[in-house]
Structure formats: C-alpha cells, structure tokens
Design an enzyme around this catalytic site. Structure first.
Site, PDB file in Angstrom:
ATOM      1  N   TRP A   1       0.810  -1.211   0.000  1.00 55.87           N
ATOM      2  CA  TRP A   1       0.000   0.000   0.000  1.00 55.87           C
ATOM      3  C   TRP A   1       0.840   1.256   0.000  1.00 55.87           C
ATOM      4  O   TRP A   1       0.515   2.229  -0.688  1.00 55.87           O
ATOM      5  CB  TRP A   1      -0.987  -0.028   1.167  1.00 55.87           C
ATOM      6  CG  TRP A   1      -2.191  -0.841   0.798  1.00 55.87           C
ATOM      7  CD1 TRP A   1      -2.482  -2.124   1.181  1.00 55.87           C
ATOM      8  CD2 TRP A   1      -3.227  -0.451  -0.114  1.00 55.87           C
ATOM      9  NE1 TRP A   1      -3.643  -2.538   0.566  1.00 55.87           N
ATOM     10  CE2 TRP A   1      -4.123  -1.547  -0.229  1.00 55.87           C
ATOM     11  CE3 TRP A   1      -3.488   0.706  -0.841  1.00 55.87           C
ATOM     12  CZ2 TRP A   1      -5.262  -1.508  -1.030  1.00 55.87           C
ATOM     13  CZ3 TRP A   1      -4.629   0.749  -1.647  1.00 55.87           C
ATOM     14  CH2 TRP A   1      -5.498  -0.345  -1.736  1.00 55.87           C
TER      15      TRP A   1
ATOM     16  N   LYS B   1     -12.555  -2.099   5.562  1.00 53.50           N
ATOM     17  CA  LYS B   1     -11.711  -3.083   6.232  1.00 53.50           C
ATOM     18  C   LYS B   1     -12.123  -3.274   7.686  1.00 53.50           C
ATOM     19  O   LYS B   1     -12.335  -4.398   8.126  1.00 53.50           O
ATOM     20  CB  LYS B   1     -10.244  -2.679   6.134  1.00 53.50           C
ATOM     21  CG  LYS B   1      -9.734  -2.634   4.695  1.00 53.50           C
ATOM     22  CD  LYS B   1      -8.275  -2.263   4.636  1.00 53.50           C
ATOM     23  CE  LYS B   1      -7.798  -2.137   3.196  1.00 53.50           C
ATOM     24  NZ  LYS B   1      -7.871  -3.411   2.459  1.00 53.50           N
TER      25      LYS B   1
ATOM     26  N   ASP C   1      -1.903   6.368   6.531  1.00 53.42           N
ATOM     27  CA  ASP C   1      -2.966   5.521   6.008  1.00 53.42           C
ATOM     28  C   ASP C   1      -3.214   4.439   7.054  1.00 53.42           C
ATOM     29  O   ASP C   1      -2.420   3.522   7.215  1.00 53.42           O
ATOM     30  CB  ASP C   1      -2.533   4.910   4.674  1.00 53.42           C
ATOM     31  CG  ASP C   1      -3.533   3.898   4.125  1.00 53.42           C
ATOM     32  OD1 ASP C   1      -4.557   3.637   4.787  1.00 53.42           O
ATOM     33  OD2 ASP C   1      -3.272   3.355   3.036  1.00 53.42           O
TER      34      ASP C   1
END
Length: 368
Positions: A105, A203, A179
């Site tokens: 990510w 998530k 993040d």
C-alpha cells in the site's frame, strides 16, 4: 426475520466482517428507519433524518478516537487508493513528499503521489521482503517536505507500526500523514504526532464506498488548482461532507458500528481484544513445528492482518477446502504474496479465531 446464528467466520481482508448486531439492526430498519417511512438508502442527504444520522456518526467517532477539535472529520469517497491521489493534491503544493515504503500500500502511495509532487522514498523494507520496519532514526527526511507518508498497517504484507513516529524528535517539521485503513479503531491514535489520517471503511468499519479523513485545520486551504472540487478538503469541510452527495448508507452502517464499539467498551476494549486474538493465532503459527510460518519480524507483526504459509504448499487447496467446510471463509492470501491470510478485525469474535486455530492444529496433525 431469518436468524444469523451459526454464520461462518469471515476472515476477508476487505470488504470484511461486520458486527452481527449491526447487521440485525440494519435489516430491521431497512424499510422504515425510526418511523420515517423511508429506508436510509431512500433519504435525501440534506433531509433532517439523514442529517441526524450523520451528526450522530461523526460525534460518536470523535468520542471513540478522542479526536481534538483542531481536526476536521470528513466522510468522503474514493477509498484508500483514491486518497493516495487526494492527499498530495491537497497537501503537497507540488513540492517534496517523503514516503516510507513498508509494503504494497505504501508503494501505491509513492507511485500515486509522484503524479502530483516530488515524491521520494525516505526509507524502505523492500529488500527484506516487507517483513520488518525501518527504524525512524534511519529515515532520510528532506528539509521542507510538505508531508511524510506512512501506511501504519500494511494489509497485504501484515506489517504494523505499533507506535506512530515522532517526527519532531527527528528534527522534521513536516506533518505526518498515516494511512490507517486496516487498523483504524483497533487502537488509540496519538493526535499530537499526525497532521492527517485516512482510512477506507471497508476493512475495519463498514461497507465499501466510504473513506474517513481526519485533517488538522492548519492543513486546509492548500489544494492544487487541479484538485477536483469534490476532493478539496477545504470545500468538503466547509460543507460538513455534503459538498456532493455522500455515501449515505455506508455512513449509516459506519455509525451503527461506532455505536457498537462504544457499547462494547470503546477503542480500549478493541485494543485489548486485538492483542488477545492475534496472540492466539501467532502462538499457533509459532508452535506448529514449522508446518505453518509467519515471516514478519515479531516486533512488526500486524494484529489485524496475519499472513501465513504452509511449509508444503501443495496442501494449500486442501487447507482452503477444509476451512470452507469448517465455516472459515476468505483465508486465501493476496495474489501478490500467496499463502494464507487471516484478518482479525474488530468484528471478528474471539470464538472465530479459536475455531481457526483448532482447525489449523487438526489439519497439521492430519497432514504433518
């Protein structure tokens, strides 16, 4: 209404498991929310009914995470991948951006930020296969950088920053952007160390389509001219996340999840449960005699996303088939990594992890 007892345990990395009480309440309110004669999906986002849903969700979230009044909470769209572009369009001013690469990510974050700014790698764990965390003291941070980006929990590689870095102690004046998509609301956030935190909801909060952004007031008003109006934090904040039509149903479900967390004991209790559940699974892996393996350094192991591998990968299909029969779903690892992955989000009960560990021990006995 059909009972939801005996549901399988869903270990998906996202979209992911939701608390059963939330699903029950949403089902009960599907056709008529609180006597309004409308379901939430049918409401005007500017009507008093939805405004009350939105305001309660924001207020509960602010309480859960202890968000200071100096931070705005934005309910946006675009997901974590979208924020990889939206953040540099709002904060970089076309200048320098330092990115700490710790997995898939943050690699995406670097690539996307490079479209709008002078984005460079400040530190990376790629050489070690994304299994460790580079110590903050080793980060090569540039003077005058607009911000420093980290992914505090890497969903794919299973690496987690258990403490956010103190950039001030490193002599860096740039704000930290984190993040936190896959571990948001599983542990407290030290707001003194961050300028912006974002998280895709699918998530650890709710359905896909909603992205949370917590941005400090002094970072507003910096958007590049090319930034779309709907993604300009200043405009979104000034319009209470209603500049364009927000993902109303996703906000409603997220609000129910926030209330569930509050009833269950808040973020402190989620933190405790995360430690308990992940310790149980890691102990199973570590004590399997090599039948299973997690390759992440112990101090960097994620409590939310646990990748693991069978020593004999020819058994992978049999493992997954048996897991499905046992009511253990979505354990296949990400395609870029392989192996297995169990995501232990807030809504995953301890009983689910106990069932997984029991199955894994039995599978190892039969195939070891």
């Amino acid at each position: 209404m059909t009972t939801l007892r005996h549901r399988p345990y869903n270990f998906s990395a996202g979209p992911a498991v939701l608390p059963e009480p939330v699903l029950r309440q949403a089902a009960e309110e599907m056709l008529d929310w609180h006597g309004s004669g409308m379901g939430v999906m049918e409401m005007s986002h500017r009507g008093k009914e939805f405004i009350s849903i939105y305001e309660e969700a924001e207020a509960t979230l602010r309480v859960l995470l202890g968000v200071p009044s100096s931070f705005r909470i934005l309910f946006m769209q675009g997901g974590g991948l979208g924020e990889n572009a939206i953040v540099p369009m709002n904060l970089s001013q076309g200048g320098a951006v330092d990115v700490v690469v710790t997995g898939a990510w943050s690699q995406k974050s670097l690539k996307e930020a490079s479209r709008y700014a002078d984005a460079r790698v400040a530190a990376s764990n790629e050489a070690g296969g994304h299994t460790t965390l580079p110590a903050p003291a080793t980060w090569a941070l540039r003077d005058g950088a607009a911000y420093v980006h980290v992914c505090s929990n890497e969903t794919i590689h299973g690496v987690e920053m258990h403490t956010l870095p103190d950039l001030g102690a490193l002599g860096c004046r740039a704000p930290l952007v984190a993040d936190a998509s896959s571990h948001i609301l599983s542990r407290p956030i030290d707001w003194s160390r961050v300028g912006l935190v974002f998280a895709g909801a699918q998530k650890n909060i709710g359905p896909a389509g909603l992205t949370l952004v917590f941005v400090r007031d002094d970072l507003l008003g910096r958007a590049l001219p090319i930034c779309p109006s709907a993604f300009d934090y200043t405009l979104v904040a000034a319009n209470q996340s209603m500049f364009n039509t927000p993902p109303t149903y996703a906000i409603y479900i997220a609000g129910l999840v926030f209330q569930w967390i509050l009833r269950e004991g808040g973020v402190a209790e989620m933190d405790r449960r995360a430690a308990e559940k992940s310790a149980l699974l890691y102990r199973c892996l570590d004590e399997s005699g090599g039948f299973y393996a997690n390759r992440v350094a112990r101090e960097a192991r994620s409590r939310m996303n646990v990748p693991f591998f069978l020593a004999d990968e020819s058994l992978n299909d049999a493992f997954l088939a048996g897991a499905r029969e046992a009511g253990l779903l979505q354990l296949k690892g990400h395609k870029s990594v392989g192996g297995m992955r169990a995501s232990l989000y807030n809504a995953m009960p301890l009983a689910g992890v106990q069932a997984l560990v029991s199955y894994m021990a039995d599978f190892a006995r039969r195939h070891g």
